[in-house]
Motif scaffolding. Structure first.
Motif: not given
Length: 244
Positions: A26-28, A63-65, A103-104, A130-135
């Motif tokens: 999460x962001x936290x 956490x996608x949401x 993912x991450x 997910x329609x995304x690219x690497x990070x």
């Protein structure tokens, strides 16, 4: 508390502790990780950072949401700050990976120096699904590490990789029995932390610099000469000669 922080014999252990969400970040949690890494970088008592999850799960990824509600991906975004800190952190980073690394949960391992895993692990990068690219620099680091074709299977087809495959491809340093994983990785991190910090960090920086062989040799010689005159090397040489 979703990130547990514990200092043991020069090793700052950062535990992803959100089991009800399979340690999804999460962001936290990103804020806590950034804060811990900033403190670790400034604290000379911290020589190594160890990332770990639980015995049965490392991380299911973002956490996608929560992530979608985080706003623009600018320099103030906690995720961006964490990725930048991973890329620039000067001290060794070790990871103990069990269960899911999605993912991450996989891409952050590309910034670690030692990665210990167990057989039930599954590494997967489902960005295109997910329609995304690497990070996290994975579009550069993963092909460098395992080759373009294998990286394409992971990054384009989102194909999962087992612990055994990850070991064979060089994504993992060593496979360990699941029950012993966390203790084993910690002991390796403590062993690393006991070595001369300047020498370890210098060697790490040299391995990570983008350079030709000739410039690498020149950079190595410059740092080798500096360390040769330093107290750690002088003491090690004295002890060696005494044993001889």
């Amino acid at each position: 508390m979703t990130i547990e922080v514990n200092l043991q014999q020069g090793v700052l252990v950062l535990t992803l502790a959100r089991p009800e969400k399979k340690n999804a970040l999460s962001q936290q949690m990103y804020r806590q990780l950034v804060s811990a890494l900033e403190q670790a970088q400034a604290d000379p008592q911290v020589r190594v950072v160890l990332f770990q999850g639980s015995n049965d799960c490392f991380s299911a990824g973002n956490d996608l949401a929560d992530f979608l509600g985080g706003g623009a991906l600018n320099a103030e975004h906690p995720t961006v700050q964490f990725l930048q800190k991973l890329a620039t952190f000067p001290k060794p980073m070790v990871a103990a990976v069990s269960g899911l690394a999605i993912g991450i949960g996989t891409t952050m391992l590309l910034h670690c120096d030692l990665v210990y895993a167990c057989s039930p692990c599954r590494f997967q990068l489902p960005f295109t699904q997910l329609g995304l690219c690497p990070e996290a620099g994975s579009s550069l680091l993963l092909p460098q590490l395992i080759g373009l074709q294998r990286a394409s299977a992971m990054l384009l087809l989102s194909e999962a990789v087992s612990a055994e495959q990850a070991l064979q491809m060089g994504m993992v340093t060593e496979l360990v029995e699941q029950a012993a994983l966390l203790e084993y990785a910690l002991n390796k991190a403590i062993k690393l932390a006991a070595l001369p910090a300047d020498a370890v960090q210098t060697a790490r920086a040299l391995m990570r610099q983008p350079a030709s062989v000739s410039t690498a040799i020149q950079a190595e010689l410059q740092q080798f000469e500096r360390l040769l005159a330093g107290p750690d090397c002088q003491q090690a040489v004295r002890l060696f000669l005494q044993k001889k």
